[in-house]
Design a protein around this motif. Sequence first.
Motif, PDB file in Angstrom:
ATOM      1  N   ILE A 126       7.734   6.765 -11.849  1.00 51.15           N
ATOM      2  CA  ILE A 126       8.866   6.681 -10.929  1.00 51.15           C
ATOM      3  C   ILE A 126       9.682   5.425 -11.239  1.00 51.15           C
ATOM      4  CG2 ILE A 126       7.429   5.522  -9.208  1.00 51.15           C
ATOM      5  CD1 ILE A 126       9.170   6.746  -7.029  1.00 51.15           C
ATOM      6  N   CYS A 127      10.997   5.589 -11.135  1.00 56.34           N
ATOM      7  CA  CYS A 127      11.917   4.491 -11.437  1.00 56.34           C
ATOM      8  C   CYS A 127      11.878   3.450 -10.311  1.00 56.34           C
ATOM      9  CB  CYS A 127      13.323   5.031 -11.586  1.00 56.34           C
ATOM     10  SG  CYS A 127      14.553   3.749 -11.926  1.00 56.34           S
ATOM     11  N   ALA A 128      11.931   2.178 -10.701  1.00 56.14           N
ATOM     12  CA  ALA A 128      11.919   1.099  -9.718  1.00 56.14           C
ATOM     13  C   ALA A 128      13.067   1.243  -8.724  1.00 56.14           C
ATOM     14  CB  ALA A 128      12.001  -0.254 -10.432  1.00 56.14           C
ATOM     15  N   CYS A 129      14.193   1.710  -9.210  1.00 51.12           N
ATOM     16  CA  CYS A 129      15.360   1.850  -8.324  1.00 51.12           C
ATOM     17  C   CYS A 129      15.083   2.839  -7.206  1.00 51.12           C
ATOM     18  CB  CYS A 129      16.579   2.266  -9.141  1.00 51.12           C
ATOM     19  SG  CYS A 129      16.354   3.797 -10.085  1.00 51.12           S
ATOM     20  N   ASP A 130      14.331   3.892  -7.517  1.00 53.70           N
ATOM     21  CA  ASP A 130      13.988   4.879  -6.495  1.00 53.70           C
ATOM     22  C   ASP A 130      13.060   4.285  -5.444  1.00 53.70           C
ATOM     23  OD1 ASP A 130      15.532   6.824  -7.663  1.00 53.70           O
ATOM     24  OD2 ASP A 130      13.900   7.560  -8.930  1.00 53.70           O
ATOM     25  N   ILE A 131      12.196   3.361  -5.876  1.00 56.30           N
ATOM     26  CA  ILE A 131      11.299   2.700  -4.928  1.00 56.30           C
ATOM     27  C   ILE A 131      12.106   1.803  -3.999  1.00 56.30           C
ATOM     28  CG2 ILE A 131       9.316   1.168  -4.699  1.00 56.30           C
ATOM     29  CD1 ILE A 131       8.400   2.107  -7.464  1.00 56.30           C
ATOM     30  N   VAL A 132      13.030   1.043  -4.591  1.00 55.64           N
ATOM     31  CA  VAL A 132      13.874   0.161  -3.791  1.00 55.64           C
ATOM     32  C   VAL A 132      14.624   0.967  -2.735  1.00 55.64           C
ATOM     33  CG1 VAL A 132      15.890  -1.366  -3.844  1.00 55.64           C
ATOM     34  CG2 VAL A 132      14.115  -1.575  -5.598  1.00 55.64           C
ATOM     35  N   GLN A 136      15.269  -5.880  -2.962  1.00 57.99           N
ATOM     36  CA  GLN A 136      14.857  -5.585  -4.345  1.00 57.99           C
ATOM     37  C   GLN A 136      13.903  -6.649  -4.900  1.00 57.99           C
ATOM     38  OE1 GLN A 136      16.603  -7.461  -7.156  1.00 57.99           O
ATOM     39  NE2 GLN A 136      14.944  -6.689  -8.433  1.00 57.99           N
ATOM     40  N   PRO A 137      14.157  -7.941  -4.703  1.00 59.47           N
ATOM     41  CA  PRO A 137      13.189  -8.930  -5.196  1.00 59.47           C
ATOM     42  C   PRO A 137      11.808  -8.774  -4.578  1.00 59.47           C
ATOM     43  CG  PRO A 137      15.268 -10.006  -4.757  1.00 59.47           C
ATOM     44  CD  PRO A 137      15.394  -8.613  -4.219  1.00 59.47           C
ATOM     45  N   THR A 138      11.753  -8.399  -3.330  1.00 54.80           N
ATOM     46  CA  THR A 138      10.448  -8.204  -2.690  1.00 54.80           C
ATOM     47  C   THR A 138       9.707  -7.042  -3.339  1.00 54.80           C
ATOM     48  OG1 THR A 138      11.255  -9.096  -0.597  1.00 54.80           O
ATOM     49  CG2 THR A 138       9.295  -7.718  -0.514  1.00 54.80           C
ATOM     50  N   ILE A 139      10.410  -5.942  -3.582  1.00 51.30           N
ATOM     51  CA  ILE A 139       9.791  -4.823  -4.289  1.00 51.30           C
ATOM     52  C   ILE A 139       9.279  -5.275  -5.652  1.00 51.30           C
ATOM     53  CG2 ILE A 139      10.221  -2.566  -5.367  1.00 51.30           C
ATOM     54  CD1 ILE A 139      10.207  -2.272  -2.432  1.00 51.30           C
ATOM     55  N   SER A 140      10.122  -6.009  -6.358  1.00 52.17           N
ATOM     56  CA  SER A 140       9.745  -6.496  -7.686  1.00 52.17           C
ATOM     57  C   SER A 140       8.470  -7.342  -7.611  1.00 52.17           C
ATOM     58  CB  SER A 140      10.889  -7.306  -8.277  1.00 52.17           C
ATOM     59  OG  SER A 140      10.591  -7.748  -9.580  1.00 52.17           O
ATOM     60  N   HIS A 141       8.412  -8.172  -6.574  1.00 56.11           N
ATOM     61  CA  HIS A 141       7.216  -8.993  -6.372  1.00 56.11           C
ATOM     62  C   HIS A 141       5.984  -8.116  -6.150  1.00 56.11           C
ATOM     63  CE1 HIS A 141       4.393 -11.792  -4.582  1.00 56.11           C
ATOM     64  NE2 HIS A 141       4.407 -11.103  -3.472  1.00 56.11           N
ATOM     65  N   HIS A 142       6.121  -7.115  -5.305  1.00 55.76           N
ATOM     66  CA  HIS A 142       4.982  -6.233  -5.018  1.00 55.76           C
ATOM     67  C   HIS A 142       4.537  -5.491  -6.282  1.00 55.76           C
ATOM     68  CE1 HIS A 142       4.758  -7.135  -0.878  1.00 55.76           C
ATOM     69  NE2 HIS A 142       5.856  -6.505  -0.502  1.00 55.76           N
ATOM     70  N   MET A 143       5.492  -5.065  -7.071  1.00 51.96           N
ATOM     71  CA  MET A 143       5.121  -4.358  -8.297  1.00 51.96           C
ATOM     72  C   MET A 143       4.320  -5.264  -9.217  1.00 51.96           C
ATOM     73  SD  MET A 143       6.487  -1.750  -7.184  1.00 51.96           S
ATOM     74  CE  MET A 143       6.089  -0.484  -8.386  1.00 51.96           C
ATOM     75  N   LYS A 144       4.696  -6.511  -9.249  1.00 49.06           N
ATOM     76  CA  LYS A 144       3.964  -7.463 -10.093  1.00 49.06           C
ATOM     77  C   LYS A 144       2.530  -7.651  -9.599  1.00 49.06           C
ATOM     78  CE  LYS A 144       4.118 -12.246 -11.800  1.00 49.06           C
ATOM     79  NZ  LYS A 144       3.292 -11.843 -12.967  1.00 49.06           N
ATOM     80  N   VAL A 145       2.385  -7.733  -8.292  1.00 51.13           N
ATOM     81  CA  VAL A 145       1.038  -7.886  -7.729  1.00 51.13           C
ATOM     82  C   VAL A 145       0.181  -6.668  -8.067  1.00 51.13           C
ATOM     83  CG1 VAL A 145      -0.296  -8.085  -5.595  1.00 51.13           C
ATOM     84  CG2 VAL A 145       1.810  -9.397  -5.872  1.00 51.13           C
ATOM     85  N   LEU A 146       0.750  -5.489  -7.900  1.00 47.68           N
ATOM     86  CA  LEU A 146       0.016  -4.260  -8.199  1.00 47.68           C
ATOM     87  C   LEU A 146      -0.310  -4.177  -9.691  1.00 47.68           C
ATOM     88  CD1 LEU A 146       2.004  -1.728  -5.951  1.00 47.68           C
ATOM     89  CD2 LEU A 146      -0.354  -2.492  -5.619  1.00 47.68           C
ATOM     90  N   PHE A 160       0.829  -1.201   0.000  1.00 47.39           N
ATOM     91  CA  PHE A 160       0.000   0.000   0.000  1.00 47.39           C
ATOM     92  C   PHE A 160       0.865   1.253   0.000  1.00 47.39           C
ATOM     93  CE2 PHE A 160      -2.614   3.271   2.083  1.00 47.39           C
ATOM     94  CZ  PHE A 160      -3.716   3.235   1.263  1.00 47.39           C
ATOM     95  N   GLU A 161       1.934   1.216   0.777  1.00 50.16           N
ATOM     96  CA  GLU A 161       2.828   2.373   0.827  1.00 50.16           C
ATOM     97  C   GLU A 161       3.533   2.585  -0.510  1.00 50.16           C
ATOM     98  OE1 GLU A 161       3.002   4.736   3.079  1.00 50.16           O
ATOM     99  OE2 GLU A 161       1.337   3.633   3.989  1.00 50.16           O
ATOM    100  N   ARG A 165      13.751   3.549  -1.149  1.00 51.49           N
ATOM    101  CA  ARG A 165      12.941   4.142  -0.078  1.00 51.49           C
ATOM    102  C   ARG A 165      12.358   3.139   0.888  1.00 51.49           C
ATOM    103  NH1 ARG A 165      10.373   9.714  -2.201  1.00 51.49           N
ATOM    104  NH2 ARG A 165      11.343   9.746  -4.254  1.00 51.49           N
ATOM    105  N   PHE A 166      12.509   1.859   0.601  1.00 52.92           N
ATOM    106  CA  PHE A 166      11.941   0.871   1.514  1.00 52.92           C
ATOM    107  C   PHE A 166      13.030  -0.038   2.068  1.00 52.92           C
ATOM    108  CE2 PHE A 166       8.391   2.336  -0.944  1.00 52.92           C
ATOM    109  CZ  PHE A 166       7.343   2.341  -0.041  1.00 52.92           C
ATOM    110  N   GLN A 167      12.695  -0.661   3.187  1.00 52.69           N
ATOM    111  CA  GLN A 167      13.668  -1.498   3.872  1.00 52.69           C
ATOM    112  C   GLN A 167      13.752  -2.889   3.259  1.00 52.69           C
ATOM    113  OE1 GLN A 167      15.445   0.057   5.876  1.00 52.69           O
ATOM    114  NE2 GLN A 167      14.279   1.611   6.965  1.00 52.69           N
ATOM    115  N   VAL A 168      12.767  -3.268   2.499  1.00 52.74           N
ATOM    116  CA  VAL A 168      12.747  -4.633   1.980  1.00 52.74           C
ATOM    117  C   VAL A 168      13.662  -4.763   0.770  1.00 52.74           C
ATOM    118  CG1 VAL A 168      10.431  -5.049   2.859  1.00 52.74           C
ATOM    119  CG2 VAL A 168      10.758  -4.190   0.530  1.00 52.74           C
TER     120      VAL A 168
END
Lengths: 90, 90
Positions: free
Chosen positions: A24-30, A37-47, A11-12, A32-35
């Motif tokens: 926004i670039c995926a790298c910028d998202i990575v 890179q693969p976890t971010i990638s997973h979340h992006m896929k879900v969204l 959600f965040e 800003r969060f503590q998790v």
Amino acid sequence: MHKALSDSTRFEIFRLVAAQSAPICACDIVDRFQVSQPTISHHMKVLRDAGLITVSRRGVWAYYAVDPRGLEVLRDTINALMPVQLAATR
Amino acid sequence: MHKALSDSTRFEIFRLVAAQSAPICACDIVDRFQVSQPTISHHMKVLRDAGLITVSRRGVWAYYAVDPRGLEVLRDTINALMPVQLAATR
DNA sequence: TCAGGATATAGATGGCTGTCAATATGTTGG
DNA sequence: CCAACATATTGACAGCCATCTATATCCTGA
């Protein structure tokens, strides 16, 4: 769709993407969060699978943006649950 | 709040409650779903804790209704995520 | 063509949660 | 006061999922 937004990290991420005036670039998202890179990638896929965001590639980079259609569906779903006089409230 | 609506059974229960013009008896909800009575009770508690429904007792029976404030919060949350020109769309 | 970097995928795992059976709690009619 | 019923709680368990590490894939600059 609600399931896609039900995880707090996801959600965040979505809020961050939605707050941008440009994709926004995926790298910028990575960054800003503590998790990881693969976890971010997973979340992006879900969204993405939920129709809430779109992705466009520029070279190596992936740029994410909100899919307005997804948000409209979400809003319409909520509105359909509201009593009419409440739905008219702004 | 999104988490409360992320389970499909729970979402359907909420839709059923939202579709009523008067509070609906818990027994009627149990009748319409395949899951057991304790499971329904559990879902009602999750929806209640999320601020999406209210409960009122009449004797032995529990009557559930949508909490308009919860729906408003939900709608406002979605609207806050939308670009302004899209939010203005009806 | 190759090295390095950005992103995605695969596989594993621990914790969360939806579900049930069993039981408790609370209420009403007799 | 008790039996019957509506609802809630408890405890257990299976399946799901958020997360990680390791690795693959893809692109670009030199």
